[in-house]
Design a protein around this motif. Structure first.
Motif, PDB file in Angstrom:
ATOM      1  N   TRP A  86       0.659  -1.178  -0.082  1.00 27.83           N
ATOM      2  CA  TRP A  86      -0.157   0.035   0.083  1.00 27.83           C
ATOM      3  C   TRP A  86       0.899   1.055   0.115  1.00 27.83           C
ATOM      4  O   TRP A  86       0.693   2.334  -0.857  1.00 27.83           O
ATOM      5  N   LYS A  87       1.792   1.123   0.850  1.00 27.94           N
ATOM      6  CA  LYS A  87       2.662   2.368   1.000  1.00 27.94           C
ATOM      7  C   LYS A  87       3.627   2.595  -0.414  1.00 27.94           C
ATOM      8  O   LYS A  87       3.743   3.550  -1.108  1.00 27.94           O
ATOM      9  N   ASN A  92       0.500   8.735  -0.218  1.00 27.95           N
ATOM     10  CA  ASN A  92      -0.571   9.575   0.111  1.00 27.95           C
ATOM     11  C   ASN A  92      -1.775   8.894   0.662  1.00 27.95           C
ATOM     12  O   ASN A  92      -2.515   9.382   1.734  1.00 27.95           O
ATOM     13  N   GLY A  93      -2.225   7.884  -0.127  1.00 33.08           N
ATOM     14  CA  GLY A  93      -3.518   7.268   0.157  1.00 33.08           C
ATOM     15  C   GLY A  93      -3.315   6.671   1.639  1.00 33.08           C
ATOM     16  O   GLY A  93      -4.046   6.625   2.559  1.00 33.08           O
ATOM     17  N   PHE A  94      -2.121   6.088   1.891  1.00 32.58           N
ATOM     18  CA  PHE A  94      -1.892   5.297   2.961  1.00 32.58           C
ATOM     19  C   PHE A  94      -1.704   6.390   4.394  1.00 32.58           C
ATOM     20  O   PHE A  94      -2.457   6.099   5.195  1.00 32.58           O
ATOM     21  N   ILE A  95      -1.141   7.499   3.991  1.00 30.62           N
ATOM     22  CA  ILE A  95      -1.025   8.337   5.240  1.00 30.62           C
ATOM     23  C   ILE A  95      -2.433   9.060   5.326  1.00 30.62           C
ATOM     24  O   ILE A  95      -2.803   9.157   6.608  1.00 30.62           O
ATOM     25  N   ASP A  96      -3.296   9.368   4.472  1.00 27.61           N
ATOM     26  CA  ASP A  96      -4.723   9.771   4.529  1.00 27.61           C
ATOM     27  C   ASP A  96      -5.365   8.967   5.481  1.00 27.61           C
ATOM     28  O   ASP A  96      -6.294   9.498   6.138  1.00 27.61           O
ATOM     29  N   ASP A 133       5.800   2.074   9.558  1.00 31.30           N
ATOM     30  CA  ASP A 133       4.571   2.733   9.183  1.00 31.30           C
ATOM     31  C   ASP A 133       4.198   3.974   9.655  1.00 31.30           C
ATOM     32  O   ASP A 133       3.397   4.736   9.094  1.00 31.30           O
ATOM     33  N   ILE A 134       4.826   4.121  11.056  1.00 32.98           N
ATOM     34  CA  ILE A 134       4.398   5.361  11.881  1.00 32.98           C
ATOM     35  C   ILE A 134       5.304   6.539  11.365  1.00 32.98           C
ATOM     36  O   ILE A 134       4.748   7.629  11.163  1.00 32.98           O
ATOM     37  N   VAL A 135       6.594   6.308  11.099  1.00 27.45           N
ATOM     38  CA  VAL A 135       7.462   7.481  10.627  1.00 27.45           C
ATOM     39  C   VAL A 135       6.923   8.195   9.466  1.00 27.45           C
ATOM     40  O   VAL A 135       6.897   9.463   9.413  1.00 27.45           O
ATOM     41  N   PRO A 136       6.350   7.923   8.261  1.00 23.51           N
ATOM     42  CA  PRO A 136       5.851   8.618   7.128  1.00 23.51           C
ATOM     43  C   PRO A 136       4.851   9.279   7.731  1.00 23.51           C
ATOM     44  O   PRO A 136       4.464  10.494   7.024  1.00 23.51           O
ATOM     45  N   ILE A 137       3.775   8.899   8.510  1.00 23.25           N
ATOM     46  CA  ILE A 137       2.816   9.666   9.136  1.00 23.25           C
ATOM     47  C   ILE A 137       3.215  10.654   9.542  1.00 23.25           C
ATOM     48  O   ILE A 137       2.861  11.725   9.657  1.00 23.25           O
ATOM     49  N   LEU A 138       4.192  10.643  10.741  1.00 22.96           N
ATOM     50  CA  LEU A 138       4.712  11.778  11.502  1.00 22.96           C
ATOM     51  C   LEU A 138       5.352  12.586  10.779  1.00 22.96           C
ATOM     52  O   LEU A 138       5.182  13.928  10.824  1.00 22.96           O
ATOM     53  N   SER A 139       6.120  12.252   9.670  1.00 20.25           N
ATOM     54  CA  SER A 139       6.620  13.369   8.638  1.00 20.25           C
ATOM     55  C   SER A 139       5.524  13.920   8.078  1.00 20.25           C
ATOM     56  O   SER A 139       5.728  15.339   7.922  1.00 20.25           O
ATOM     57  N   HIS A 140       4.629  13.308   7.493  1.00 26.45           N
ATOM     58  CA  HIS A 140       3.520  14.167   6.971  1.00 26.45           C
ATOM     59  C   HIS A 140       2.915  15.303   7.825  1.00 26.45           C
ATOM     60  O   HIS A 140       2.295  16.164   7.323  1.00 26.45           O
TER      61      HIS A 140
END
Length: 182
Positions: A86-87, A92-96, A133-140
């Motif tokens: 998915w990532k 972007n869809g993953f993060i959203d 999986d957490i790191v890209p979300i925090l970055s976003h």
């Protein structure tokens, strides 16, 4: 919709899988019962979200896991492959779809702001999710936490169990720090 309502009962991917299975099984039984009764009322009623949230504790979830022969290792490996794909295909869809609620994000920022302004305890992010999986979300979200202070399930065996019940143990490993559970 019911799965979203019982999300509070889930502490891992394994819980999600067995609860989906339970909900589907109960819906099928309810539909068949209604058909046998000719559409009349009464009869079998599936578990409500409230009943699930009140009664599905760690022991009952383990019983369901055994009943459905749900292998935690297989489920976690499958989950990891799906999340990675998915990532890779739609970051972007993953993060959203995986960002925390706004009040959680605001709480992170406030705690981190307090840490920067004083000699306050270091803030750690603790999650059932994998660190990668957490790191890209925090970055976003523009939440800057050093990678070594993002404690996901993949860092140590302690993170392979229900982290909400083991935050004390994690806290003892990081004495003087503040843990934020997501």
């Amino acid at each position: 919709a019911k799965l979203r309502q019982i999300r509070a009962s889930m502490t891992s991917e394994v819980d999600a899988v067995v609860l989906v299975r339970l909900l589907v099984e109960e819906a099928i039984v309810s539909i068949k019962d209604r058909e046998l009764r000719g559409g009349s009322g009464g009869g079998y009623r599936p578990l409500t979200a409230g009943e699930a949230n009140e009664n599905l504790d760690k022991d009952r979830l383990k019983i369901l896991q055994d009943r459905y022969k749900a292998s935690p290792v297989t489920i976690q490996e499958t989950y990891a492959r799906i999340m990675d794909k998915w990532k890779e295909e739609d970051l972007n869809g993953f993060i959203d779809q995986t960002v925390p609620y706004p009040h959680v994000t605001d709480s992170f920022r406030a705690k981190l702001s307090g840490e920067e302004k004083s000699n306050a305890a270091k803030v750690y992010i603790v999650s059932e999710m994998r660190t990668e999986d957490i790191v890209p979300i925090l970055s976003h979200l523009r939440i800057n936490v050093p990678y070594e202070r993002v404690l996901g399930r993949d860092l140590d065996d302690i993170f392979r169990i229900d982290m909400r019940t083991d935050l004390d143990a994690i806290q003892n490993q990081n004495i003087g720090s503040e843990l934020v559970y997501i």
